[in-house]
Write a protein that holds these residues in place. Sequence first.
Motif, mmCIF file in Angstrom:
data_model
loop_
_atom_site.group_PDB
_atom_site.id
_atom_site.type_symbol
_atom_site.label_atom_id
_atom_site.label_comp_id
_atom_site.label_asym_id
_atom_site.label_seq_id
_atom_site.Cartn_x
_atom_site.Cartn_y
_atom_site.Cartn_z
ATOM 1 N N ILE A 35 101.346 59.127 72.786
ATOM 2 C CA ILE A 35 100.553 58.314 73.530
ATOM 3 C C ILE A 35 100.550 59.793 74.060
ATOM 4 N N GLU A 36 99.673 59.557 75.076
ATOM 5 C CA GLU A 36 98.418 60.757 75.168
ATOM 6 C C GLU A 36 98.392 60.578 76.603
ATOM 7 N N LEU A 37 98.823 61.150 77.726
ATOM 8 C CA LEU A 37 98.780 61.635 78.999
ATOM 9 C C LEU A 37 97.762 62.622 79.518
ATOM 10 N N ARG A 38 96.229 62.028 80.064
ATOM 11 C CA ARG A 38 95.417 62.858 80.806
ATOM 12 C C ARG A 38 94.828 62.907 82.161
ATOM 13 N N ARG A 39 94.642 63.355 82.837
ATOM 14 C CA ARG A 39 94.437 63.892 84.388
ATOM 15 C C ARG A 39 92.641 63.427 84.268
ATOM 16 N N TRP A 40 91.997 63.399 83.440
ATOM 17 C CA TRP A 40 90.896 63.950 83.425
ATOM 18 C C TRP A 40 90.588 63.305 81.530
ATOM 19 N N SER A 41 89.012 61.884 81.720
ATOM 20 C CA SER A 41 88.704 61.883 80.791
ATOM 21 C C SER A 41 88.814 63.283 79.014
ATOM 22 N N GLU A 42 88.768 63.014 78.299
ATOM 23 C CA GLU A 42 89.121 63.489 77.186
ATOM 24 C C GLU A 42 87.472 64.512 77.178
ATOM 25 N N GLU A 43 86.793 63.592 76.596
ATOM 26 C CA GLU A 43 85.486 64.087 76.540
ATOM 27 C C GLU A 43 85.338 65.299 77.846
ATOM 28 N N SER A 44 85.591 65.497 79.383
ATOM 29 C CA SER A 44 85.416 66.498 79.673
ATOM 30 C C SER A 44 85.583 67.536 79.474
ATOM 31 N N GLY A 45 86.708 67.935 79.191
ATOM 32 C CA GLY A 45 87.234 69.245 78.357
ATOM 33 C C GLY A 45 88.233 69.564 79.677
ATOM 34 N N LYS A 46 88.343 68.804 80.369
ATOM 35 C CA LYS A 46 88.824 70.153 81.452
ATOM 36 C C LYS A 46 90.805 69.584 81.361
ATOM 37 N N THR A 47 91.244 70.967 82.051
ATOM 38 C CA THR A 47 93.079 71.007 82.325
ATOM 39 C C THR A 47 93.332 69.902 83.057
ATOM 40 N N LEU A 48 94.837 69.571 82.726
ATOM 41 C CA LEU A 48 95.622 68.891 83.852
ATOM 42 C C LEU A 48 95.329 68.955 85.390
ATOM 43 N N VAL A 49 95.530 70.866 85.850
ATOM 44 C CA VAL A 49 95.455 70.763 86.762
ATOM 45 C C VAL A 49 93.938 71.246 87.281
ATOM 46 N N GLU A 50 93.103 71.081 86.745
ATOM 47 C CA GLU A 50 91.317 71.206 87.194
ATOM 48 C C GLU A 50 91.098 71.222 88.340
ATOM 49 N N SER A 51 90.506 71.278 88.987
ATOM 50 C CA SER A 51 89.579 70.335 89.651
ATOM 51 C C SER A 51 88.051 69.179 89.410
ATOM 52 N N PHE A 52 87.854 69.021 90.434
ATOM 53 C CA PHE A 52 86.568 67.984 89.733
ATOM 54 C C PHE A 52 85.494 68.916 88.726
ATOM 55 N N ASP A 53 85.099 69.200 89.709
ATOM 56 C CA ASP A 53 83.761 70.496 89.591
ATOM 57 C C ASP A 53 84.551 71.765 88.436
ATOM 58 N N GLY A 54 85.115 72.052 88.248
ATOM 59 C CA GLY A 54 85.910 73.790 87.918
ATOM 60 C C GLY A 54 86.030 74.291 88.848
ATOM 61 N N THR A 55 85.047 74.504 89.996
ATOM 62 C CA THR A 55 84.781 75.499 91.474
ATOM 63 C C THR A 55 85.108 75.231 92.224
ATOM 64 N N SER A 56 85.664 74.449 92.711
ATOM 65 C CA SER A 56 86.624 74.200 93.582
ATOM 66 C C SER A 56 87.976 73.793 94.060
ATOM 67 N N GLN A 57 88.731 73.783 95.625
ATOM 68 C CA GLN A 57 90.040 73.247 94.819
ATOM 69 C C GLN A 57 89.659 71.564 95.111
ATOM 70 N N ARG A 58 88.783 70.834 94.727
ATOM 71 C CA ARG A 58 88.700 69.528 94.957
ATOM 72 C C ARG A 58 89.112 68.268 93.585
ATOM 73 N N GLY A 59 90.326 67.815 94.127
ATOM 74 C CA GLY A 59 90.771 67.610 92.758
ATOM 75 C C GLY A 59 92.217 68.090 92.086
ATOM 76 N N ALA A 60 92.297 69.581 92.664
ATOM 77 C CA ALA A 60 92.928 69.982 91.721
ATOM 78 C C ALA A 60 94.322 69.899 92.252
ATOM 79 N N ARG A 61 95.396 70.084 91.485
ATOM 80 C CA ARG A 61 96.827 69.293 91.297
ATOM 81 C C ARG A 61 97.811 70.878 90.513
ATOM 82 N N PRO A 62 98.638 70.898 91.049
ATOM 83 C CA PRO A 62 99.318 71.976 90.708
ATOM 84 C C PRO A 62 100.735 70.978 89.070
#
Length: 122
Positions: A35-62
């Motif tokens: 069972i794989e858990l993700r914050r963002w879709s697999e296709e996005s390539g984003k990390t679990l802590v990353e923000s929505f747009d990768g540049t701001s803190q919008r949606g970033a979580r520790p």
Amino acid sequence: SDWQGSYCDNRGGLTKATGTGYWDLIVDRNGTYEIELRRWSEESGKTLVESFDGTSQRGARPVAKAQLLINGIDQTIDTQPKDKVAKFTVKLKAGKTKLTANLLDKNGQMLCGAMYVKVTKK
């Protein structure tokens, strides 16, 4: 099955990153599952802590831990800031169950649910 819980079916819900919920699940047959858990879709390539747009803190979580609750199993693992996914391997019995996937901070406090879950029979 659809997610049951906080509304998060759009960009606003995902970037708010506070939604919690679960999935009703039917385990087709007894066996070992990954069972794989993700914050963002697999296709996005984003990390679990990353923000929505990768540049701001919008949606970033520790995110520092991931928790899986399913079929009487309660497992929590540590995650690293570079992780894109948290993986669990569990033995499940056939039948109806509920799958809850939580992302936690370093103290084990709930941040949000894992919005993307992939279940694969091994």
